[in-house]
Scaffold this active site. Structure first.
Site, PDB file in Angstrom:
ATOM      1  N   LYS A  84      40.587  47.920  54.177  1.00 60.59           N
ATOM      2  CA  LYS A  84      40.465  49.373  54.001  1.00 60.59           C
ATOM      3  C   LYS A  84      41.705  50.085  54.556  1.00 60.59           C
ATOM      4  O   LYS A  84      42.222  51.024  53.949  1.00 60.59           O
ATOM      5  CB  LYS A  84      39.181  49.901  54.664  1.00 60.59           C
ATOM      6  CG  LYS A  84      37.901  49.482  53.950  1.00 60.59           C
ATOM      7  CD  LYS A  84      37.891  49.901  52.486  1.00 60.59           C
ATOM      8  CE  LYS A  84      36.584  49.602  51.778  1.00 60.59           C
ATOM      9  NZ  LYS A  84      36.649  49.822  50.319  1.00 60.59           N
ATOM     10  N   GLY A  88      33.075  47.694  39.798  1.00 60.42           N
ATOM     11  CA  GLY A  88      31.957  47.535  40.746  1.00 60.42           C
ATOM     12  C   GLY A  88      30.760  48.346  40.295  1.00 60.42           C
ATOM     13  O   GLY A  88      29.954  48.809  41.112  1.00 60.42           O
ATOM     14  N   TYR A 125      37.172  43.180  56.226  1.00 58.44           N
ATOM     15  CA  TYR A 125      36.851  44.327  55.367  1.00 58.44           C
ATOM     16  C   TYR A 125      37.612  45.566  55.846  1.00 58.44           C
ATOM     17  O   TYR A 125      38.255  46.265  55.053  1.00 58.44           O
ATOM     18  CB  TYR A 125      35.343  44.550  55.422  1.00 58.44           C
ATOM     19  CG  TYR A 125      34.829  45.797  54.755  1.00 58.44           C
ATOM     20  CD1 TYR A 125      34.886  45.954  53.375  1.00 58.44           C
ATOM     21  CD2 TYR A 125      34.237  46.819  55.510  1.00 58.44           C
ATOM     22  CE1 TYR A 125      34.370  47.089  52.762  1.00 58.44           C
ATOM     23  CE2 TYR A 125      33.714  47.943  54.907  1.00 58.44           C
ATOM     24  CZ  TYR A 125      33.786  48.076  53.527  1.00 58.44           C
ATOM     25  OH  TYR A 125      33.275  49.197  52.931  1.00 58.44           O
ATOM     26  N   ARG A 176      29.468  40.816  36.309  1.00 57.43           N
ATOM     27  CA  ARG A 176      28.350  40.477  35.417  1.00 57.43           C
ATOM     28  C   ARG A 176      27.950  41.693  34.600  1.00 57.43           C
ATOM     29  O   ARG A 176      28.307  42.823  34.964  1.00 57.43           O
ATOM     30  CB  ARG A 176      27.143  40.025  36.255  1.00 57.43           C
ATOM     31  CG  ARG A 176      27.245  38.589  36.727  1.00 57.43           C
ATOM     32  CD  ARG A 176      26.161  38.230  37.715  1.00 57.43           C
ATOM     33  NE  ARG A 176      26.467  38.747  39.051  1.00 57.43           N
ATOM     34  CZ  ARG A 176      27.339  38.179  39.891  1.00 57.43           C
ATOM     35  NH1 ARG A 176      27.991  37.090  39.553  1.00 57.43           N
ATOM     36  NH2 ARG A 176      27.562  38.712  41.078  1.00 57.43           N
ATOM     37  N   ASP A 191      32.215  45.034  35.847  1.00 54.92           N
ATOM     38  CA  ASP A 191      31.755  44.248  37.004  1.00 54.92           C
ATOM     39  C   ASP A 191      31.856  42.774  36.640  1.00 54.92           C
ATOM     40  O   ASP A 191      32.175  42.430  35.494  1.00 54.92           O
ATOM     41  CB  ASP A 191      30.309  44.640  37.386  1.00 54.92           C
ATOM     42  CG  ASP A 191      30.020  44.421  38.872  1.00 54.92           C
ATOM     43  OD1 ASP A 191      30.146  43.269  39.336  1.00 54.92           O
ATOM     44  OD2 ASP A 191      29.677  45.396  39.574  1.00 54.92           O
ATOM     45  N   GLY A 248      27.032  47.865  41.493  1.00 52.43           N
ATOM     46  CA  GLY A 248      26.749  47.902  42.922  1.00 52.43           C
ATOM     47  C   GLY A 248      25.926  49.108  43.344  1.00 52.43           C
ATOM     48  O   GLY A 248      25.465  49.905  42.522  1.00 52.43           O
ATOM     49  N   GLN A 249      25.758  49.244  44.663  1.00 50.19           N
ATOM     50  CA  GLN A 249      24.913  50.312  45.213  1.00 50.19           C
ATOM     51  C   GLN A 249      25.426  51.687  44.782  1.00 50.19           C
ATOM     52  O   GLN A 249      24.661  52.534  44.352  1.00 50.19           O
ATOM     53  CB  GLN A 249      24.883  50.216  46.753  1.00 50.19           C
ATOM     54  CG  GLN A 249      23.852  51.144  47.382  1.00 50.19           C
ATOM     55  CD  GLN A 249      24.055  51.357  48.883  1.00 50.19           C
ATOM     56  OE1 GLN A 249      25.097  50.988  49.437  1.00 50.19           O
ATOM     57  NE2 GLN A 249      23.083  51.957  49.529  1.00 50.19           N
TER      58      GLN A 249
HETATM   59  P1  NAD Z   1      28.294  46.762  46.431  1.00 50.38           P
HETATM   60  O1  NAD Z   1      28.517  45.479  47.153  1.00 50.38           O
HETATM   61  O2  NAD Z   1      26.907  47.260  46.260  1.00 50.38           O
HETATM   62  O3  NAD Z   1      28.955  46.666  44.989  1.00 50.38           O
HETATM   63  C1  NAD Z   1      30.225  46.109  44.777  1.00 50.38           C
HETATM   64  C2  NAD Z   1      30.292  45.626  43.347  1.00 50.38           C
HETATM   65  O4  NAD Z   1      31.595  45.062  43.154  1.00 50.38           O
HETATM   66  C3  NAD Z   1      29.251  44.539  43.022  1.00 50.38           C
HETATM   67  O5  NAD Z   1      28.489  44.910  41.892  1.00 50.38           O
HETATM   68  C4  NAD Z   1      30.105  43.310  42.767  1.00 50.38           C
HETATM   69  O6  NAD Z   1      29.585  42.467  41.750  1.00 50.38           O
HETATM   70  C5  NAD Z   1      31.434  43.933  42.339  1.00 50.38           C
HETATM   71  N1  NAD Z   1      32.555  43.016  42.548  1.00 50.38           N
HETATM   72  C6  NAD Z   1      32.807  42.244  43.623  1.00 50.38           C
HETATM   73  N2  NAD Z   1      33.900  41.502  43.427  1.00 50.38           N
HETATM   74  C7  NAD Z   1      34.368  41.832  42.195  1.00 50.38           C
HETATM   75  C8  NAD Z   1      35.479  41.390  41.422  1.00 50.38           C
HETATM   76  N3  NAD Z   1      36.318  40.460  41.879  1.00 50.38           N
HETATM   77  N4  NAD Z   1      35.673  41.958  40.212  1.00 50.38           N
HETATM   78  C9  NAD Z   1      34.809  42.875  39.733  1.00 50.38           C
HETATM   79  N5  NAD Z   1      33.731  43.325  40.408  1.00 50.38           N
HETATM   80  C10 NAD Z   1      33.513  42.790  41.635  1.00 50.38           C
HETATM   81  O7  NAD Z   1      29.215  47.850  47.128  1.00 50.38           O
HETATM   82  P2  NAD Z   1      29.011  49.433  47.186  1.00 50.38           P
HETATM   83  O8  NAD Z   1      28.165  49.721  48.367  1.00 50.38           O
HETATM   84  O9  NAD Z   1      28.623  49.968  45.873  1.00 50.38           O
HETATM   85  O10 NAD Z   1      30.491  49.870  47.571  1.00 50.38           O
HETATM   86  C11 NAD Z   1      31.421  50.322  46.613  1.00 50.38           C
HETATM   87  C12 NAD Z   1      32.689  50.734  47.340  1.00 50.38           C
HETATM   88  O11 NAD Z   1      32.367  51.722  48.331  1.00 50.38           O
HETATM   89  C13 NAD Z   1      33.372  49.593  48.091  1.00 50.38           C
HETATM   90  O12 NAD Z   1      34.764  49.770  48.043  1.00 50.38           O
HETATM   91  C14 NAD Z   1      32.896  49.769  49.513  1.00 50.38           C
HETATM   92  O13 NAD Z   1      33.802  49.264  50.444  1.00 50.38           O
HETATM   93  C15 NAD Z   1      32.822  51.285  49.606  1.00 50.38           C
HETATM   94  N6  NAD Z   1      31.936  51.715  50.675  1.00 50.38           N
HETATM   95  C16 NAD Z   1      30.580  51.517  50.581  1.00 50.38           C
HETATM   96  C17 NAD Z   1      29.761  51.926  51.625  1.00 50.38           C
HETATM   97  C18 NAD Z   1      28.272  51.748  51.571  1.00 50.38           C
HETATM   98  O14 NAD Z   1      27.596  52.011  52.568  1.00 50.38           O
HETATM   99  N7  NAD Z   1      27.706  51.310  50.453  1.00 50.38           N
HETATM  100  C19 NAD Z   1      30.320  52.518  52.763  1.00 50.38           C
HETATM  101  C20 NAD Z   1      31.700  52.656  52.845  1.00 50.38           C
HETATM  102  C21 NAD Z   1      32.509  52.273  51.775  1.00 50.38           C
HETATM  103  N1  SER Z   2      28.353  50.414  54.673  1.00 52.77           N
HETATM  104  C1  SER Z   2      29.521  49.616  54.773  1.00 52.77           C
HETATM  105  C2  SER Z   2      29.266  48.340  55.489  1.00 52.77           C
HETATM  106  O1  SER Z   2      28.350  48.309  56.278  1.00 52.77           O
HETATM  107  C3  SER Z   2      30.582  50.389  55.511  1.00 52.77           C
HETATM  108  O2  SER Z   2      31.714  50.392  54.760  1.00 52.77           O
HETATM  109  O3  SER Z   2      29.977  47.405  55.266  1.00 52.77           O
END
Ligand code: NAD
Ligand code: SER
Length: 338
Positions: free
Chosen positions: A162, A8, A158, A36, A34, A11-12
């Protein structure tokens, strides 16, 4: 020397975590993965991009993950690939598949690496894993502040992934000795990569609109209060947890980590005070995302994280708003002028 795989990675969180890890361990020691190539890189499989090594793979493909881990001699996986809360409701089957089976593959490979390497030379080559849970593991029955040992009551697919992921991690730790560690991240706010389909995305969208002197229509009600965290705190929490001695850790499901708790209106007010021309924020709640937000607690109790590995957030709402507006305004100006 540590050899790290971050799934991932585009991602963010991933895009900033990869940069932070490369600064610590060296570019060549941190491999992104990832669906891509990273933004701006040429398309193709298994590539060393300008910014560092990166594998194009789907975490549902166990063989591809295994190949990447072996080829890069990976000893630590930050497994971030996931669908988030809102996109998970649009595609619940895919959310289950990616979030649950992707995690199981990582845990199985971590376990297998430890067993194989251990048999060969008796040394400890087990693979360590970081995996994030979320406030989405909580629900209406949890209460506020959400305790560490909480009633887990997820209302989304989701959140279901978790909760199952938390117990899968604990099982692999207890049964097979896999060193897996996790955090229940709050909603994360950052100025670098855009958020990817979550309910807390409104906060980043609102900051961007204020910095670009646009009005914003928020998809949550003004009084909606959620646990939130600025990305530098989230990165520090992640790295500090992974640096902590294993014997200090009492939670192998995932640790609560608190930082901020603000309403949409409080964020809008903080941004208006920093935007030279003020900030016009309206509210048109989206029923589905409002329902998700309403099911989550407003705050979490993170005392175990503070006691076990010294967790301490650094950013309050004012510091977050200052930093977000500063970065986003600078980026916007250079885009407009360039
Ligand atoms: P995001 O959606 O920005 O990034 C996720 C990345 O995973 C993307 O780049 C996507 O292309 C990649 N992805 C999706 N499916 C895939 C697959 N099958 N194989 C390979 N890559 C794949 O998410 P994020 O915000 O960076 O979150 C990362 C982790 O942190 C996640 O587990 C999310 O649940 C957790 N999280 C995030 C937040 C938040 O606020 N951002 C809060 C709580 C938990
Ligand atoms: N920031 C995430 C969402 O809104 C929480 O895991 O899905």
């Amino acid at each position: 020397m540590q050899r790290v795989l971050v799934t991932g990675a585009n991602g963010q969180i991933g895009s900033e975590l990869v940069a932070a890890l490369r600064e610590r361990a060296g570019v060549e020691h941190v491999v992104g993965a990832d669906l891509r190539p990273p933004p701006g890189a040429p398309a193709g499989n298994g590539s060393a991009t300008a910014s560092g090594p990166h594998e194009v793979l789907d975490v549902r493909d166990r063989a591809a993950l295994e190949r990447a881990m072996r080829e890069h001699h990976v000893d630590t996986v930050f497994h971030l690939a996931s669908l988030l809360s809102a996109s998970g409701e649009e595609a619940p089957d895919r959310a289950w598949d990616v979030n649950t089976n992707g995690l199981k593959h990582v845990l199985d490979l971590a376990r297998a690496c430890g067993e194989n390497e251990g048999r060969r030379d008796g040394a400890d080559h087990s693979v360590r894993v970081f995996w994030p849970s979320s406030i989405a593991a909580f629900g209406p029955a949890t209460g506020t502040p959400a305790p560490q040992q909480a009633v887990l009551d997820p209302q989304t697919m989701y959140g279901v992934t978790k909760v199952s992921g938390e117990f899968l991690c604990r099982y692999y730790h207890q049964k097979y000795g896999v060193d897996v560690r996790g955090l229940r991240y709050p909603g994360l706010v950052s100025h670098a990569a855009p958020p990817g389909g979550g309910t807390t995305d409104y906060a980043v969208e609102m900051c961007r609109a204020a910095a670009e002197e646009r009005s914003y229509t928020c998809f949550l009600e003004p009084a909606t209060r959620l646990p939130m965290m600025y990305m530098p705190d989230a990165l520090r929490a992640t790295l500090d947890l992974m640096d902590a001695p294993a014997e200090a850790l009492t939670a192998r499901t995932s640790y609560n980590v608190g930082a901020l708790s603000f309403t949409a209106a409080e964020l809008a007010e903080a941004l208006a005070a920093r935007a030279p021309g003020g900030f016009d924020c309206r509210y048109e709640p989206d029923p589905e995302r409002q329902q998700i937000a309403d099911s989550w607690p407003a705050t979490v109790d993170d005392q175990p994280a503070r006691d076990d590995w010294g967790w301490q957030p650094q950013y309050d709402l004012g510091a977050l708003a200052d930093d977000m507006i500063g970065h986003l305004q600078a980026g916007f100006k250079s885009k407009v002028e360039g």
